[in-house]
Design an enzyme around this catalytic site. Structure first.
Site, PDB file in Angstrom:
ATOM      1  N   GLY A  57       0.954  -0.923   0.264  1.00 31.26           N
ATOM      2  CA  GLY A  57       0.199   0.295  -0.037  1.00 31.26           C
ATOM      3  C   GLY A  57       0.715   1.146   0.049  1.00 31.26           C
ATOM      4  O   GLY A  57       2.115   1.243   0.416  1.00 31.26           O
ATOM      5  N   PRO A  58       0.060   2.167   0.278  1.00 32.00           N
ATOM      6  CA  PRO A  58       0.941   4.229  -0.649  1.00 32.00           C
ATOM      7  C   PRO A  58       2.281   4.262   0.761  1.00 32.00           C
ATOM      8  O   PRO A  58       1.516   3.189   1.802  1.00 32.00           O
ATOM      9  CB  PRO A  58      -0.295   4.304  -0.667  1.00 32.00           C
ATOM     10  CG  PRO A  58      -1.199   4.164  -0.798  1.00 32.00           C
ATOM     11  CD  PRO A  58      -1.113   2.339  -0.566  1.00 32.00           C
ATOM     12  N   PRO A  59       2.491   5.234   1.443  1.00 26.19           N
ATOM     13  CA  PRO A  59       3.704   5.608   2.269  1.00 26.19           C
ATOM     14  C   PRO A  59       2.537   5.446   3.381  1.00 26.19           C
ATOM     15  O   PRO A  59       1.290   6.776   2.984  1.00 26.19           O
ATOM     16  CB  PRO A  59       4.264   5.868   1.746  1.00 26.19           C
ATOM     17  CG  PRO A  59       4.418   5.920   0.744  1.00 26.19           C
ATOM     18  CD  PRO A  59       3.485   5.591   0.146  1.00 26.19           C
ATOM     19  N   THR A  72       0.748   4.657   5.684  1.00 22.97           N
ATOM     20  CA  THR A  72      -1.093   3.806   5.277  1.00 22.97           C
ATOM     21  C   THR A  72      -0.963   2.880   6.751  1.00 22.97           C
ATOM     22  O   THR A  72      -2.595   2.898   6.709  1.00 22.97           O
ATOM     23  CB  THR A  72      -1.807   2.989   4.123  1.00 22.97           C
ATOM     24  OG1 THR A  72      -0.836   2.612   3.682  1.00 22.97           O
ATOM     25  CG2 THR A  72      -1.987   3.913   2.984  1.00 22.97           C
ATOM     26  N   LYS A 113       0.972   0.380   7.032  1.00 21.27           N
ATOM     27  CA  LYS A 113       1.511  -1.234   7.152  1.00 21.27           C
ATOM     28  C   LYS A 113       2.717  -1.353   8.269  1.00 21.27           C
ATOM     29  O   LYS A 113       2.676  -2.671   9.033  1.00 21.27           O
ATOM     30  CB  LYS A 113       2.355  -0.923   6.237  1.00 21.27           C
ATOM     31  CG  LYS A 113       2.160  -0.707   4.428  1.00 21.27           C
ATOM     32  CD  LYS A 113       2.303  -0.804   3.066  1.00 21.27           C
ATOM     33  CE  LYS A 113       3.867   0.364   3.261  1.00 21.27           C
ATOM     34  NZ  LYS A 113       2.695   1.063   2.867  1.00 21.27           N
ATOM     35  N   GLU A 150      -6.851  32.687  -9.288  1.00 21.98           N
ATOM     36  CA  GLU A 150      -7.461  32.089  -8.547  1.00 21.98           C
ATOM     37  C   GLU A 150      -8.966  32.172  -8.759  1.00 21.98           C
ATOM     38  O   GLU A 150      -9.453  31.264  -9.065  1.00 21.98           O
ATOM     39  CB  GLU A 150      -7.308  32.517  -7.151  1.00 21.98           C
ATOM     40  CG  GLU A 150      -5.807  32.084  -7.062  1.00 21.98           C
ATOM     41  CD  GLU A 150      -5.595  30.068  -7.682  1.00 21.98           C
ATOM     42  OE1 GLU A 150      -5.987  29.146  -7.157  1.00 21.98           O
ATOM     43  OE2 GLU A 150      -4.177  30.434  -7.154  1.00 21.98           O
ATOM     44  N   HIS A 181     -10.439  29.406 -11.986  1.00 21.53           N
ATOM     45  CA  HIS A 181      -9.903  28.562 -11.590  1.00 21.53           C
ATOM     46  C   HIS A 181     -11.411  27.712 -10.708  1.00 21.53           C
ATOM     47  O   HIS A 181     -12.117  27.209 -10.448  1.00 21.53           O
ATOM     48  CB  HIS A 181      -9.222  27.774 -10.135  1.00 21.53           C
ATOM     49  CG  HIS A 181      -7.911  27.900 -10.760  1.00 21.53           C
ATOM     50  ND1 HIS A 181      -7.506  26.705 -11.681  1.00 21.53           N
ATOM     51  CD2 HIS A 181      -6.245  27.972 -10.441  1.00 21.53           C
ATOM     52  CE1 HIS A 181      -5.803  27.112 -12.457  1.00 21.53           C
ATOM     53  NE2 HIS A 181      -5.968  27.290 -11.498  1.00 21.53           N
ATOM     54  N   ASP A 210      -0.245  23.988 -13.411  1.00 22.66           N
ATOM     55  CA  ASP A 210      -2.165  23.926 -13.713  1.00 22.66           C
ATOM     56  C   ASP A 210      -1.426  23.330 -14.679  1.00 22.66           C
ATOM     57  O   ASP A 210      -1.731  22.118 -15.041  1.00 22.66           O
ATOM     58  CB  ASP A 210      -2.723  25.449 -13.480  1.00 22.66           C
ATOM     59  CG  ASP A 210      -3.131  25.782 -12.289  1.00 22.66           C
ATOM     60  OD1 ASP A 210      -2.929  25.219 -10.999  1.00 22.66           O
ATOM     61  OD2 ASP A 210      -2.810  26.986 -12.429  1.00 22.66           O
TER      62      ASP A 210
HETATM   63  P1  ADP Z   1       3.303   3.273   6.385  1.00 20.97           P
HETATM   64  O1  ADP Z   1       4.692   1.701   7.320  1.00 20.97           O
HETATM   65  O2  ADP Z   1       2.368   1.858   5.416  1.00 20.97           O
HETATM   66  O3  ADP Z   1       4.222   3.783   5.647  1.00 20.97           O
HETATM   67  P2  ADP Z   1       2.745   3.749   8.696  1.00 20.97           P
HETATM   68  O4  ADP Z   1       2.666   2.814   9.954  1.00 20.97           O
HETATM   69  O5  ADP Z   1       4.414   4.220   9.413  1.00 20.97           O
HETATM   70  O6  ADP Z   1       2.518   3.568   7.630  1.00 20.97           O
HETATM   71  O7  ADP Z   1       1.960   4.564   9.631  1.00 20.97           O
HETATM   72  C1  ADP Z   1       2.481   5.983  10.349  1.00 20.97           C
HETATM   73  C2  ADP Z   1       1.679   6.187  11.277  1.00 20.97           C
HETATM   74  O8  ADP Z   1       0.582   7.186  10.915  1.00 20.97           O
HETATM   75  C3  ADP Z   1       1.420   5.091  12.056  1.00 20.97           C
HETATM   76  O9  ADP Z   1       2.100   5.618  12.834  1.00 20.97           O
HETATM   77  C4  ADP Z   1       0.412   5.953  12.824  1.00 20.97           C
HETATM   78  O10 ADP Z   1       0.332   7.088  14.302  1.00 20.97           O
HETATM   79  C5  ADP Z   1      -0.733   6.537  11.613  1.00 20.97           C
HETATM   80  N1  ADP Z   1      -1.268   6.101  10.967  1.00 20.97           N
HETATM   81  C6  ADP Z   1      -1.375   4.967   9.905  1.00 20.97           C
HETATM   82  N2  ADP Z   1      -2.091   4.922   8.977  1.00 20.97           N
HETATM   83  C7  ADP Z   1      -3.415   4.152  10.237  1.00 20.97           C
HETATM   84  C8  ADP Z   1      -4.052   3.725  10.629  1.00 20.97           C
HETATM   85  N3  ADP Z   1      -4.675   3.453   9.681  1.00 20.97           N
HETATM   86  N4  ADP Z   1      -5.264   3.714  11.879  1.00 20.97           N
HETATM   87  C9  ADP Z   1      -4.202   5.070  12.955  1.00 20.97           C
HETATM   88  N5  ADP Z   1      -3.188   5.048  12.892  1.00 20.97           N
HETATM   89  C10 ADP Z   1      -2.399   5.057  11.501  1.00 20.97           C
HETATM   90 ZN    ZN Z   2      -3.835  28.001 -10.874  1.00 23.09          ZN
END
Ligand code: ADP
Ligand code: ZN
Ligand code: MG
Length: 625
Positions: A198-200, A202, A204, A420, A423, A495
Site C-alpha cells: 500500500g501507499p506510504p 497507510t 503497514k 484563482e 479556477h 496547472d
Molecule cells: P507505512 O508503514 O504504511 O508507511 P506507518 O505504519 O509507518 O505507515 O504509519 C505511520 C503512522 O501513521 C503510524 O504510526 C500511525 O500513527 C499513523 N497511521 C497510519 N495508518 C494508520 C491507521 N490505519 N490507523 C491509525 N493510525 C495510522
Molecule cells: Zn492555477
C-alpha cells in the site's frame, strides 16, 4: 614517533666517536679524498662517516669563533651513483668499511617495517570506525533486528483504524500464532509470508506490529535497508541470523519493512552494489523455503512498490498472500482521527466527521500529522482546547505549505486574484466538478494563491466527463489571466503540468480519445520504470498521442475561457472581493456569484475508468511564479 626514530638514527651513527664530526658537503668530501687527507671511512646506507689524516678547519672562511678544527667528518652520498668514487678511494688508500646502518638491529627492523606498520595502522583505524557504524567488526553478520516481546508491543488492532479488510485477512495469522493446534490437526497450510502492500503512511508498519501485539508473540523487525551494506555477504549473513533468532523462539513474527530495498528484481541492471543485494535476496529466498510455518514462525513484509519486486519472492510458498493496505475512506479517516485525538482536548465545535470529509486522499500518517499540527496551532493561540479552526489552518498548512509572509505588489496580487478566481469560477460553473472549499491569495509554501476543492465522496473510478471537467478547472486560471490581462503568466506552470499529465493519461491509458482508440499504451507513471521496458507503440501512435493530448487541453482551455467570458461580471466581482478579503470560502463565493451553485444536475452514468493516480488531494495551486 617517526621523528623520534630518525633523530635516534642520526645520533646513533656518529655519537660514539666522542668528538663532534664536521658535516661536510659531498663535494668537499671528494676534494679531501683527492687531496689524500682521508684516512678511513665507514658507510651505512648513504651515510658516510670518516676520519681525516690532518684536521681541517670548518666551515671554511667563516669568522674564527665559529670555525673549529675537525679530525672526523660525516657526509651523505648523493642519490645518483658516483662510479668514480670507489676507484678514487682505492687510489688514495682509504680504508673503507661498510657497516649496516650503524644502528642496533632492532632499530633497523623498525625503520624498514615502519611504512608497513603505518599502513596497517590506518587500516585498523578505518576498520574501527566502520565497526562503530555497523556493530562489531566480527559481528558484521549479526542482524540488528529489533526484538519486541509481547510485553513491549502494546499496539493491537484497536490502534489501527479504517483497514478492516486488511485486519480480516491478518486475523487468520493471529489465530494461528496464538494456537496453531487446530490448524495442524486439519493439516491446513498457513501462508509463510504475507506481504503488506500500500501507499506510504497507510499503516503497514503499524499493522505488522499490531499482529504481533494481538498474537502476543515475539516480533523481530528489521528495515530491509539494514541488509544493504557495503560488504558483499554481510547482508546475507544478517538475514540468516535474523531467521535463526526467530526460529529459536517460536511463535514469532519476522517483519521486513520496506522489502523493495532488497527484493528488487534481480539482474535488471548493472548497478553498483547489486551483487550484495542479490546475495541478500537469495538468502531471503532460501530462508523462506527453509522453514515450515507449522513451527510457528511467520514472515511479514511491507512495501509500497510491489511492481519492482522480484517475481521469485511472490511465488507460492514464499510471500504468497498479499494484503492491500489502502488509503482510508471517509469513515476510515474519521476513525483514524478518533484514535489520534484520544489524548487531545477537543473544543465542542470540532466535528471529526467534517474534518474527515475534507481530507480526501489523506493517509493515516497524514491524519496523525494533521491532528498534531492542529494541536500546535491551538498551542500558538494559547488555549487549552483544539477547535475546528485549528484543524482548518493545519490542513491549509499541510496541503499548501506554511505561510511565507511574502508581500506581493498590487499588480501581482491582481493577477493572482484573477487566476484563482478563474479556477474557482470554472469549478462552480461546471456541474461535474468537485465543489470549491475556499480560494485564497495568501502566499504559502511555493504558491502565491490556491484554490481548494473537496470531493463530496471518495472516488475510485472516474468518468471522462469528470476528468475533462478537471482539465477545464485546471485551465481556468490561465484562461482568466488571458481574458483580463491579454496574456498568461508563469503562475500557470503547475496547472499546465498537471493538465498535461492528466490529458496524456486520458489518451494513452484510459482509451478516452477516439483518435487513439481503446488502447492502454502507457503504464501508470512509476517513479522508475523497470529497465528494458520499451515503448510498446510506434512513431505514428506516439505522434497521435501527442496531438490528442494537446487537443484535449486546448479544448478544455477554450471551454474555460468561454465560461469565464459569459460570467465576466462575476469574475470581476469575486476577484475584487478576493483582493479585499484574501480568502473566500464557498458561501461567500456563491453569494458573489448571485446564484445558488448547489442546483447541479447529477451527472448520469458515464463511461468509467479506474484511476488510482487521481486519488490525491484536489488542490489547484497557482504557485511557482
Ligand atoms: P507505512 O508503514 O504504511 O508507511 P506507518 O505504519 O509507518 O505507515 O504509519 C505511520 C503512522 O501513521 C503510524 O504510526 C500511525 O500513527 C499513523 N497511521 C497510519 N495508518 C494508520 C491507521 N490505519 N490507523 C491509525 N493510525 C495510522
Ligand atoms: Zn492555477
Ligand atoms: Mg512503514
Amino acid at each position: 614517533m617517526l621523528l623520534a626514530l630518525l633523530a635516534f638514527n642520526i645520533v646513533g651513527s656518529f655519537a660514539h666517536r666522542g668528538t663532534q664530526p664536521a658535516v661536510l658537503p659531498y663535494t668537499v668530501f671528494r676534494q679531501q679524498v683527492e687531496s689524500g687527507n682521508v684516512a678511513a671511512i665507514s658507510t651505512a646506507g648513504t651515510h658516510v662517516s670518516g676520519t681525516m689524516k690532518h684536521p681541517i678547519l670548518w666551515p671554511p672562511g667563516a669568522k674564527t669563533k665559529d670555525q673549529r678544527s675537525y679530525s672526523a667528518f660525516v657526509t651523505v652520498l648523493p642519490p645518483f651513483p658516483d662510479p668514480s668514487l670507489l676507484p678514487m678511494l682505492l687510489a688514495h688508500n682509504v680504508t673503507v668499511t661498510s657497516a649496516g646502518s650503524g644502528n642496533p638491529w632492532v632499530v633497523d627492523v623498525i625503520i624498514t617495517a615502519l611504512p608497513v606498520l603505518l599502513i596497517v595502522g590506518v587500516l585498523v583505524y578505518l576498520g574501527r570506525r566502520m565497526q562503530q557504524q555497523q556493530g562489531s567488526v566480527f559481528g558484521f553478520g549479526k542482524s540488528r533486528a529489533r526484538v519486541h516481546t509481547n510485553t513491549e508491543t502494546s499496539v493491537t488492532f484497536k490502534d489501527v483504524a479504517g483497514e478492516d479488510e486488511a485486519k480480516n485477512s491478518l486475523q487468520d495469522i493471529v489465530d494461528f500464532l496464538r494456537d496453531p493446534r487446530p490448524f495442524q490437526v486439519l493439516g491446513a497450510r498457513i501462508p509463510k509470508g504475507i506481504l503488506l502492500v500500500g501507499p506510504p503512511g497507510t499503516g503497514k508498519t503499524l499493522l505488522a506490529r499490531a499482529v504481533a501485539g494481538e498474537a502476543g508473540c515475539a516480533f523481530y523487525s528489521a528495515a530491509a535497508t539494514e541488509f544493504v551494506e557495503m560488504f558483499v555477504g554481510v547482508g546475507a549473513s544478517r538475514m540468516r541470523d535474523l531467521f535463526e533468532r526467530a526460529k529459536a523462539s517460536p511463535p514469532a513474527i519476522v517483519f521486513l519493512d520496506e522489502l523493495d530495498a532488497v527484493g528488487r528484481r534481480r539482474g535488471a541492471a548493472a548497478v553498483p552494489g547489486n551483487e550484495e543485494r542479490e546475495q541478500t535476496l537469495n538468502q531471503l529466498l532460501g530462508e523462506l523455503d527453509g522453514f515450515e510455518p507449522t513451527k510457528g514462525v511467520i514472515v511479514l513484509a511491507a512495501t509500497n512498490r510491489p511492481d519492482v519486486l522480484d517475481p521469485a519472492l511472490l511465488r507460492p510458498g514464499r510471500f504468497d498472500r498479499q494484503v492491500m493496505v489502502e488509503l482510508p475512506d471517509r469513515s476510515g479517516r474519521e476513525s483514524i482521527l478518533r484514535i489520534h485525538t484520544r489524548q487531545i482536548p477537543l473544543a465542542p465545535d470540532v466535528d471529526l466527521g467534517v474534518v474527515a470529509r475534507g481530507t480526501v486522499g489523506f493517509s493515516g500518517a497524514d491524519l496523525a500529522n494533521l491532528v498534531n499540527e492542529a494541536a500546535i496551532a491551538a498551542a500558538h493561540r494559547r488555549t487549552t482546547q483544539v477547535c475546528m479552526e485549528d484543524f482548518g489552518s493545519a490542513q491549509d498548512r499541510i496541503v499548501m505549505g506554511g505561510l511565507t509572509g511574502m508581500r506581493m505588489g498590487e499588480d501581482e496580487r491582481r493577477v493572482v486574484a484573477y487566476h484563482e478566481t478563474g479556477h474557482a469560477l470554472a469549478a462552480i460553473l461546471s456541474p461535474a466538478a468537485d465543489p470549491i472549499r475556499k480560494v485564497s491569495i495568501v502566499p504559502r509554501g511555493r504558491s502565491l494563491g490556491a484554490t481548494q476543492q473537496i470531493a463530496l465522496a471518495d472516488h475510485h473510478n472516474y468518468s471522462r466527463t469528470y476528468l475533462f471537467t478537471r482539465l477545464v478547472v485546471l485551465m481556468g486560471g490561465h484562461a482568466a489571466e488571458e481574458l483580463v490581462f491579454h496574456e498568461g503568466t508563469t503562475g500557470a506552470e503547475d496547472d499546465l503540468r498537471q493538465a498535461t499529465a492528466l490529458a496524456r493519461q486520458m489518451v494513452a491509458r484510459w482509451g478516452m480519445s477516439p483518435e487513439v482508440g481503446l488502447l492502454a499504451l502507457e503504464l501508470p507513471q512509476a517513479p522508475a520504470a523497470p529497465f528494458g521496458m520499451a515503448r510498446n507503440y510506434g512513431e505514428v501512435t506516439a505522434d497521435r498521442i501527442d496531438q490528442e493530448t494537446a487537443r484535449l487541453i486546448s479544448e478544455a482551455h477554450a471551454h474555460a475561457a468561454e465560461l469565464l467570458r459569459a460570467h465576466r461580471a462575476a469574475l470581476d466581482r469575486i476577484a475584487d472581493a478576493l483582493l479585499r478579503e484574501e480568502v473566500l470560502a464557498l458561501p461567500a463565493l456563491t453569494a458573489l456569484l448571485g446564484q445558488t451553485a448547489s442546483t447541479r444536475p447529477m451527472s448520469g452514468p458515464a463511461p468509467t475508468t479506474r484511476c488510482e493516480d487521481l486519488r490525491g488531494r484536489c488542490v489547484l495551486q497557482g504557485g511557482g511564479y
